[in-house]
Motif scaffolding. Sequence first.
Motif, PDB file in Angstrom:
ATOM      1  N   ILE A   5       0.729  -1.351   0.051  1.00 32.42           N
ATOM      2  CA  ILE A   5       0.035  -0.002   0.007  1.00 32.42           C
ATOM      3  C   ILE A   5       0.851   1.102   0.166  1.00 32.42           C
ATOM      4  O   ILE A   5       1.759   1.160   0.799  1.00 32.42           O
ATOM      5  CB  ILE A   5      -1.062   0.144   1.212  1.00 32.42           C
ATOM      6  CG1 ILE A   5      -1.949  -1.086   1.040  1.00 32.42           C
ATOM      7  CG2 ILE A   5      -1.634   1.425   1.349  1.00 32.42           C
ATOM      8  CD1 ILE A   5      -2.512  -1.262   2.412  1.00 32.42           C
ATOM      9  N   ASP A   6       0.557   2.193  -0.745  1.00 27.67           N
ATOM     10  CA  ASP A   6       1.229   3.417  -1.002  1.00 27.67           C
ATOM     11  C   ASP A   6       0.531   4.460  -0.135  1.00 27.67           C
ATOM     12  O   ASP A   6      -0.972   4.407  -0.491  1.00 27.67           O
ATOM     13  CB  ASP A   6       1.757   4.043  -2.226  1.00 27.67           C
ATOM     14  CG  ASP A   6       2.787   2.986  -2.788  1.00 27.67           C
ATOM     15  OD1 ASP A   6       3.419   2.560  -2.405  1.00 27.67           O
ATOM     16  OD2 ASP A   6       2.511   2.604  -4.116  1.00 27.67           O
ATOM     17  N   ILE A   7       0.692   5.237   0.622  1.00 23.83           N
ATOM     18  CA  ILE A   7       0.046   6.299   1.755  1.00 23.83           C
ATOM     19  C   ILE A   7       0.502   7.557   1.384  1.00 23.83           C
ATOM     20  O   ILE A   7       1.788   7.809   1.362  1.00 23.83           O
ATOM     21  CB  ILE A   7       0.005   5.983   2.956  1.00 23.83           C
ATOM     22  CG1 ILE A   7      -0.616   4.448   3.203  1.00 23.83           C
ATOM     23  CG2 ILE A   7      -0.570   6.859   4.005  1.00 23.83           C
ATOM     24  CD1 ILE A   7      -0.368   4.068   4.524  1.00 23.83           C
ATOM     25  N   TYR A   8      -0.194   8.725   1.109  1.00 20.23           N
ATOM     26  CA  TYR A   8       0.101   9.947   0.547  1.00 20.23           C
ATOM     27  C   TYR A   8      -0.655  10.918   1.717  1.00 20.23           C
ATOM     28  O   TYR A   8      -1.741  11.064   1.854  1.00 20.23           O
ATOM     29  CB  TYR A   8      -0.284  10.306  -0.791  1.00 20.23           C
ATOM     30  CG  TYR A   8       0.128   9.325  -1.794  1.00 20.23           C
ATOM     31  CD1 TYR A   8       1.354   9.225  -2.464  1.00 20.23           C
ATOM     32  CD2 TYR A   8      -0.750   8.259  -2.258  1.00 20.23           C
ATOM     33  CE1 TYR A   8       1.828   8.353  -3.407  1.00 20.23           C
ATOM     34  CE2 TYR A   8      -0.392   7.136  -3.072  1.00 20.23           C
ATOM     35  CZ  TYR A   8       0.668   7.389  -3.765  1.00 20.23           C
ATOM     36  OH  TYR A   8       1.335   6.431  -4.649  1.00 20.23           O
ATOM     37  N   SER A  59     -12.569  -4.870   3.736  1.00 18.28           N
ATOM     38  CA  SER A  59     -11.236  -5.079   3.958  1.00 18.28           C
ATOM     39  C   SER A  59     -10.244  -4.177   4.263  1.00 18.28           C
ATOM     40  O   SER A  59      -9.182  -4.391   4.803  1.00 18.28           O
ATOM     41  CB  SER A  59     -10.916  -5.655   2.369  1.00 18.28           C
ATOM     42  OG  SER A  59     -10.958  -4.345   1.442  1.00 18.28           O
ATOM     43  N   VAL A  60     -10.868  -2.643   4.409  1.00 21.42           N
ATOM     44  CA  VAL A  60      -9.626  -1.884   4.736  1.00 21.42           C
ATOM     45  C   VAL A  60      -9.937  -1.552   6.311  1.00 21.42           C
ATOM     46  O   VAL A  60     -11.215  -1.542   6.893  1.00 21.42           O
ATOM     47  CB  VAL A  60     -10.086  -0.531   4.023  1.00 21.42           C
ATOM     48  CG1 VAL A  60      -9.057   0.376   4.431  1.00 21.42           C
ATOM     49  CG2 VAL A  60      -9.734  -0.993   2.778  1.00 21.42           C
ATOM     50  N   HIS A 104       1.246  -4.691   3.455  1.00 23.40           N
ATOM     51  CA  HIS A 104       2.570  -4.194   3.627  1.00 23.40           C
ATOM     52  C   HIS A 104       2.660  -2.833   2.838  1.00 23.40           C
ATOM     53  O   HIS A 104       1.815  -2.311   2.094  1.00 23.40           O
ATOM     54  CB  HIS A 104       3.682  -4.878   2.745  1.00 23.40           C
ATOM     55  CG  HIS A 104       3.603  -6.536   3.048  1.00 23.40           C
ATOM     56  ND1 HIS A 104       4.237  -7.056   4.326  1.00 23.40           N
ATOM     57  CD2 HIS A 104       2.969  -7.572   2.628  1.00 23.40           C
ATOM     58  CE1 HIS A 104       3.995  -8.134   4.429  1.00 23.40           C
ATOM     59  NE2 HIS A 104       3.301  -8.461   3.208  1.00 23.40           N
ATOM     60  N   GLY A 105       3.698  -1.896   3.307  1.00 23.06           N
ATOM     61  CA  GLY A 105       3.704  -0.580   2.983  1.00 23.06           C
ATOM     62  C   GLY A 105       4.080   0.534   4.190  1.00 23.06           C
ATOM     63  O   GLY A 105       3.895   0.093   5.342  1.00 23.06           O
ATOM     64  N   SER A 121      -2.803  -2.438  -4.427  1.00 23.69           N
ATOM     65  CA  SER A 121      -3.138  -3.370  -5.733  1.00 23.69           C
ATOM     66  C   SER A 121      -4.289  -4.492  -5.676  1.00 23.69           C
ATOM     67  O   SER A 121      -4.743  -5.042  -6.395  1.00 23.69           O
ATOM     68  CB  SER A 121      -1.920  -4.127  -5.914  1.00 23.69           C
ATOM     69  OG  SER A 121      -1.467  -4.970  -4.593  1.00 23.69           O
ATOM     70  N   HIS A 122      -4.840  -4.320  -4.584  1.00 30.43           N
ATOM     71  CA  HIS A 122      -6.262  -5.168  -4.281  1.00 30.43           C
ATOM     72  C   HIS A 122      -7.359  -4.356  -4.226  1.00 30.43           C
ATOM     73  O   HIS A 122      -7.555  -3.324  -4.118  1.00 30.43           O
ATOM     74  CB  HIS A 122      -6.106  -6.067  -3.110  1.00 30.43           C
ATOM     75  CG  HIS A 122      -4.818  -7.143  -3.195  1.00 30.43           C
ATOM     76  ND1 HIS A 122      -5.243  -8.359  -3.614  1.00 30.43           N
ATOM     77  CD2 HIS A 122      -3.704  -7.150  -2.789  1.00 30.43           C
ATOM     78  CE1 HIS A 122      -4.105  -9.028  -3.654  1.00 30.43           C
ATOM     79  NE2 HIS A 122      -3.341  -8.359  -3.077  1.00 30.43           N
TER      80      HIS A 122
END
Length: 200
Positions: A24-27, A56-57, A130-131, A49-50
Amino acid sequence: MSRIWLLVFLGGLVLPGVQHVSGIDIYTPAEVEAVNGTYVKLKCTFTTSHPVSLQSVTVSWNFRPLNSGSEESVFYYQEVPYPPQQGRFKGHAVWSGDILRKDASITLHEVPPTFNGTFICQVRNRPDVHGSNGEITLKVVTRASLSEIAILAAAVGGACGLILIILGVIVGIRLCKKKGAENDVELDTREKEWKDPTVW
């Protein structure tokens, strides 16, 4: 030809051990400033990507004060928002995100100086867990920064200047019309004098 088969064979042995690791990319903005007693939105968005669903979150917001390294919980989200029930953020932290739009933002109300520190946004989307986390440094100030005051002053000054220019143009046009009308009356009087022989 035998070399090609050898490469295919070796590739077949190696590839099963290679797994795609998603993340996961977090901004988040690096730094946010808020005036004491006002509210501030802590923006946190993410990509994954999912597929994203409300089930799910999970979202966790934590806080690390300036004077200590220990973190404390600010907010938690899993299907529904769970605002803090105790501690310094009780009654201050409100959910303002939208999971389906990949937005995990919160808003802090009536921020006091004790909110100075780092806010950490952590998002997980099973099985994509992951991220790295997003971190925002919040600065609570007693008054607006010089740049904000300068922008406000420029906007007010520009508006006042524009009004003065418009008024000046209107007054100028009216004076020109009045002067033109006076000149017309004077010319009419002179013409009558020239045409009327009884006028001396």
